[in-house]
Design an enzyme around this catalytic site. Structure first.
Site, short mmCIF file in Angstrom:
data_model
loop_
_atom_site.label_atom_id
_atom_site.label_comp_id
_atom_site.label_asym_id
_atom_site.label_seq_id
_atom_site.Cartn_x
_atom_site.Cartn_y
_atom_site.Cartn_z
N HIS A 197 -52.34 20.44 -0.08
CA HIS A 197 -52.08 19.00 0.02
C HIS A 197 -53.37 18.27 0.41
O HIS A 197 -53.76 17.27 -0.20
CB HIS A 197 -51.00 18.70 1.07
CG HIS A 197 -49.61 19.02 0.63
ND1 HIS A 197 -49.19 20.29 0.37
CD2 HIS A 197 -48.53 18.21 0.42
CE1 HIS A 197 -47.91 20.27 0.02
NE2 HIS A 197 -47.49 19.00 0.03
N GLN B 61 0.84 -1.21 0.00
CA GLN B 61 0.00 0.00 0.00
C GLN B 61 0.86 1.24 0.00
O GLN B 61 0.58 2.20 -0.72
CB GLN B 61 -0.94 0.02 1.22
CG GLN B 61 -2.03 -1.00 1.14
CD GLN B 61 -2.72 -1.03 -0.22
OE1 GLN B 61 -3.31 -0.06 -0.65
NE2 GLN B 61 -2.61 -2.15 -0.91
N ASP C 28 -6.78 -6.37 -5.13
CA ASP C 28 -6.44 -5.28 -6.05
C ASP C 28 -6.66 -5.69 -7.49
O ASP C 28 -7.04 -4.88 -8.33
CB ASP C 28 -4.97 -4.90 -5.90
CG ASP C 28 -4.73 -3.97 -4.72
OD1 ASP C 28 -5.71 -3.46 -4.15
OD2 ASP C 28 -3.55 -3.75 -4.39
N GLU D 111 -9.45 1.44 4.63
CA GLU D 111 -9.85 1.03 3.27
C GLU D 111 -9.72 -0.50 3.16
O GLU D 111 -10.65 -1.19 2.78
CB GLU D 111 -8.93 1.71 2.25
CG GLU D 111 -9.24 1.29 0.84
CD GLU D 111 -8.17 1.68 -0.17
OE1 GLU D 111 -7.04 2.05 0.24
OE2 GLU D 111 -8.45 1.59 -1.37
N HIS D 112 -8.53 -1.02 3.52
CA HIS D 112 -8.29 -2.47 3.50
C HIS D 112 -7.96 -2.92 4.91
O HIS D 112 -7.10 -2.33 5.56
CB HIS D 112 -7.08 -2.84 2.64
CG HIS D 112 -7.17 -2.34 1.24
ND1 HIS D 112 -6.43 -1.26 0.79
CD2 HIS D 112 -7.89 -2.77 0.19
CE1 HIS D 112 -6.70 -1.06 -0.49
NE2 HIS D 112 -7.58 -1.95 -0.87
N HIS E 104 1.98 3.06 -3.24
CA HIS E 104 1.05 3.78 -4.11
C HIS E 104 1.30 5.28 -4.11
O HIS E 104 1.10 5.95 -5.11
CB HIS E 104 -0.40 3.55 -3.66
CG HIS E 104 -1.01 2.29 -4.18
ND1 HIS E 104 -1.29 2.10 -5.51
CD2 HIS E 104 -1.40 1.15 -3.56
CE1 HIS E 104 -1.84 0.91 -5.69
NE2 HIS E 104 -1.91 0.30 -4.51
N1 LIG Z 1 -8.78 4.11 -2.71
C1 LIG Z 1 -8.73 3.40 -3.82
O1 LIG Z 1 -9.64 2.66 -4.10
C2 LIG Z 1 -7.53 3.50 -4.73
C3 LIG Z 1 -7.35 2.59 -5.80
C4 LIG Z 1 -6.24 2.77 -6.66
C5 LIG Z 1 -5.36 3.85 -6.44
N2 LIG Z 1 -5.60 4.67 -5.39
C6 LIG Z 1 -4.80 5.87 -5.15
O2 LIG Z 1 -4.85 6.63 -6.35
C7 LIG Z 1 -3.75 7.53 -6.31
C8 LIG Z 1 -3.08 7.60 -7.65
O3 LIG Z 1 -2.29 8.74 -7.60
P1 LIG Z 1 -1.38 9.21 -8.77
O4 LIG Z 1 -0.73 10.46 -8.33
O5 LIG Z 1 -0.53 8.07 -9.19
O6 LIG Z 1 -2.36 9.49 -9.99
P2 LIG Z 1 -3.61 10.47 -10.16
O7 LIG Z 1 -4.06 10.28 -11.57
O8 LIG Z 1 -4.58 10.30 -9.08
O9 LIG Z 1 -3.01 11.93 -10.02
C9 LIG Z 1 -2.21 12.50 -11.01
C10 LIG Z 1 -2.74 13.89 -11.35
O10 LIG Z 1 -2.58 14.75 -10.23
C11 LIG Z 1 -2.40 16.07 -10.70
N3 LIG Z 1 -1.36 16.72 -9.89
C12 LIG Z 1 -0.14 16.23 -9.58
N4 LIG Z 1 0.56 17.15 -8.88
C13 LIG Z 1 -0.24 18.25 -8.76
C14 LIG Z 1 -0.08 19.54 -8.15
N5 LIG Z 1 1.04 19.87 -7.52
N6 LIG Z 1 -1.11 20.41 -8.22
C15 LIG Z 1 -2.27 20.07 -8.85
N7 LIG Z 1 -2.47 18.87 -9.46
C16 LIG Z 1 -1.46 17.98 -9.41
C17 LIG Z 1 -1.96 15.99 -12.12
O11 LIG Z 1 -2.86 16.68 -12.94
C18 LIG Z 1 -1.98 14.51 -12.48
O12 LIG Z 1 -2.69 14.28 -13.68
C19 LIG Z 1 -2.84 7.06 -5.18
O13 LIG Z 1 -3.06 7.91 -4.08
C20 LIG Z 1 -3.35 5.67 -4.87
O14 LIG Z 1 -3.10 5.32 -3.53
C21 LIG Z 1 -6.65 4.53 -4.55
N1 LIG Z 2 -4.59 -0.89 -3.64
C1 LIG Z 2 -5.28 0.02 -4.54
C2 LIG Z 2 -6.51 0.54 -3.82
O1 LIG Z 2 -6.17 1.32 -2.75
C3 LIG Z 2 -5.72 -0.65 -5.83
C4 LIG Z 2 -4.62 -1.11 -6.74
C5 LIG Z 2 -4.60 -1.14 -8.09
N2 LIG Z 2 -3.44 -1.68 -8.47
C6 LIG Z 2 -2.79 -2.03 -7.41
N3 LIG Z 2 -3.48 -1.68 -6.36
ZN LIG Z 3 -2.73 -1.67 -4.39
#
Ligand SMILES: NC(=O)c1ccc[n+]([C@@H]2O[C@H](COP(=O)([O-])OP(=O)(O)OC[C@H]3O[C@@H](n4cnc5c(N)ncnc54)[C@H](O)[C@@H]3O)[C@@H](O)[C@H]2O)c1
Ligand SMILES: N[C@H](CO)Cc1c[nH]c[nH+]1
Ligand SMILES: [Zn+2]
Length: 433
Positions: A421, A260, A362, A328-329, A263
C-alpha cells in the site's frame, strides 16, 4: 376479545412478545420449511418451483405456464371496472409524484489541488418485485414496488405473485402492473418465488434486489437469501400502533385496528391511550365491528393473539412504549399530534390526526406502504427509489494532492503492516525508477 392492560410493569414484556412474534419458537419450524424450499429451488430450479406451487398454492402448472402471457395481460383490462382502473391510475400518479421528489442524484465536489470526490448513483440491473396474493391480492403493492423501481431506472423489472384458483392472477394486479410499466410477471409465490428470484431457474431470471412485503414464509425467505441478493427490508405481517387521547373516536380507532388485523392472523394491532374510558369503548367497538366481518376468523385470531390495549399514564409514556415497539404504522390520534411527534424516534410511517386513517397511506397518499415490521423500523425504512439504487464513490487525486498526503498514507500503511500500500503511493511521488 381484545385485552386491556393497565399494569405499567407488564407493558414492555407484552409489547416485546408481540414485536417478536415473527421470530419466536413457533416460527422455527416454518424456517426449516423455508430452508428446505430454498435449497430445493437452488438445486432443481423450475422443477422445485412447480412442486411447491402444487403443495402450497394447490395449483398444478407446466413450466410454460409460469409466465403470464400477453393475451392474459390484455384481457385483464376487460375484467376491471372503469372505477377500479381510474382508482389505480390516480394512485399511480400520486405514488409516482411522491417518489419523484428528492431522487438521489450523483454529485462531485471539486476541492483544493484538483481533488475530485463524489458519489455516482446507478440502478441495479434486475429487480424482482414480490406482490403478495395468499389471503388477499394487492394491486396497491404492485404500484408501491414497481413505481420506485421505474423511477430508479431499473432496466429489467420482474414481478412474482402467487396463482389463485384456476391458476389465475387477479386482473387488477395485472392492470396495476401494466399501468406501472411492468409486463414480465410470473405466477409463483411464497418462499419458492423468493428462491427463484435469488438463484434463478430455467424460466425465472436471477435478480439483484428483491423487494416487497409478504407473509411469514416470504419474509423468512427474504432474510435467508439476503447476501445472495439485496432486499428492501423485512416487511412481514402488518402492524399498527395507535396512540390516542380523549379526542379520538372509538369507532374510528377500532376500525383502524381491524384494518391491520384483517391482513393476516399474525398481524398486530395495539392501542396506547391515556383515557381508560376510550379503552373500554374501543374494546366494545372492535367486538361489534367483528360481528359481520367477512374475514372474521383470521382477523379475530390476530386480535386475540397480537391485539392489545394499554392504558398509559401520559402521552410521553405512550411515545416511549411506541419507540420500544418501533411499529410499521404509527397513528397519533391526539389533539396535538405535531407536539407528540417530537417524542417519536422509530416508526415505518406516522399518520397524524384523527382524519388520517392508515388506509390513506396503504392506497394513494404517495409514500410507500411497504414498511419494516417486527421492530425492523429501529434500523430500516420504507421501500423507496433508493432500494433499487446503489452508489459508487468517486475519487480523483492530482499529483500535487497525492504528494501532500503520501506521508500520512505511508505511516498508516506501515501501521497496518501493508507495505505494498505504502509502495503504491511512494512510487508515484518519487521519480520513477
Ligand atoms: N409490511 C408491509 O409493508 C406489508 C404490505 C402489504 C402486505 N403485508 C403483509 O403481506 C402478507 C400477505 O400474506 P398472504 O398470505 O396474503 O400472501 P403471500 O403472498 O405473502 O403468501 C402466500 C404464499 O405463502 C406460501 N405459503 C402459504 N402457506 C404455506 C405453508 N404452510 N408452508 C409454506 N409456504 C406457505 C404459499 O406459497 C403462498 O404462495 C400479510 O402478512 C400482510 O400483512 C405487509
Ligand atoms: N397495510 C399494508 C402494509 O402493512 C398495505 C396494504 C395494501 N393494501 C391494503 N393495505
Ligand atoms: Zn393495509
Amino acid at each position: 376479545m381484545l385485552r386491556i392492560i393497565t399494569q405499567q410493569a407488564d407493558v414492555i414484556s407484552e409489547l416485546q412478545r408481540i414485536c417478536d412474534r415473527t421470530h419466536d419458537e413457533q416460527v422455527l419450524h416454518k424456517e426449516a420449511t423455508v430452508r428446505e424450499v430454498l435449497q430445493a429451488v437452488k438445486r432443481q430450479g423450475d422443477k422445485a418451483v412447480l412442486h411447491y406451487t402444487a403443495e402450497f398454492d394447490h395449483q398444478t402448472l407446466q413450466p410454460e405456464e409460469l409466465r403470464v402471457t400477453g393475451s392474459e395481460l390484455d384481457a385483464a383490462y376487460q375484467q376491471v371496472s372503469k372505477d377500479l382502473l381510474a382508482a389505480i391510475q390516480r394512485a399511480c400518479r400520486q405514488i409516482e409524484a411522491f417518489h419523484r421528489q428528492r431522487v438521489p442524484k450523483s454529485w462531485v465536489h471539486f476541492g483544493d489541488d484538483e481533488v475530485v470526490l463524489g458519489k455516482r448513483y446507478t440502478p441495479v440491473d434486475r429487480a424482482g418485485l414480490y406482490v403478495p396474493g395468499g389471503r388477499a391480492s394487492y394491486p396497491s403493492t404492485v404500484l408501491m414496488n414497481a413505481i420506485p423501481a421505474k423511477v430508479a431506472g431499473v432496466p429489467r423489472i420482474v414481478m412474482v405473485t402467487p396463482p389463485g384458483a384456476g391458476k389465475a392472477i387477479n386482473p387488477a394486479v395485472l392492470v396495476a402492473a401494466q399501468e406501472a410499466g411492468v409486463e414480465e410477471i410470473y405466477r409463483i409465490g411464497g418462499a419458492q418465488a423468493i428462491a427463484a428470484l435469488a438463484y434463478g431457474t430455467e424460466t425465472i431470471p436471477k435478480v439483484n434486489v428483491i423487494s416487497g412485503p409478504g407473509n411469514i414464509y416470504v419474509t423468512l425467505a427474504k432474510k435467508l437469501v439476503y447476501g445472495t441478493v439485496g432486499i428492501d427490508s423485512l416487511a412481514g405481517p402488518s402492524e399498527v400502533l395507535i396512540i390516542a387521547d380523549e379526542t379520538a373516536n372509538p369507532a374510528h380507532v377500532a376500525a383502524d385496528m381491524l384494518a391491520q388485523a384483517e391482513h393476516d392472523p399474525m398481524a398486530a394491532a395495539i392501542l396506547l391511550t391515556t383515557d381508560a374510558g376510550l379503552a373500554k369503548k374501543v374494546q366494545a367497538a372492535v367486538d361489534r365491528q367483528l360481528v359481520d366481518h367477512p374475514r372474521r376468523i383470521d382477523t379475530e385470531k390476530a386480535i386475540a393473539h397480537y391485539g392489545l390495549i394499554v392504558v398509559v399514564e401520559s402521552l410521553e409514556a405512550a411515545a416511549e412504549f411506541s419507540n420500544e415497539f418501533a411499529p410499521e404504522h404509527l397513528e397519533l390520534e391526539v389533539e396535538d399530534p405535531w407536539t407528540l411527534i417530537s417524542h417519536i424516534r422509530h416508526a415505518g410511517a406516522i399518520f397524524l390526526g384523527n382524519s388520517t386513517p392508515e388506509a390513506v397511506g396503504d392506497y394513494l397518499a404517495g409514500p410507500n406502504h411497504t414498511l419494516p415490521t417486527s421492530g425492523a423500523a429501529r434500523y430500516a425504512s420504507a421501500l423507496g427509489v433508493e432500494t433499487f439504487l446503489k452508489h459508487s464513490s468517486i475519487i480523483q487525486y492530482s499529483p500535487t494532492a497525492l504528494e501532500k498526503v503520501a506521508g500520512a498514507i505511508e505511516t498508516l500503511a506501515k501501521a497496518e503492516g501493508l507495505p505494498s500500500h505504502a509502495d503504491s503511493v511512494r512510487r508515484r511521488v518519487q521519480e520513477e525508477e
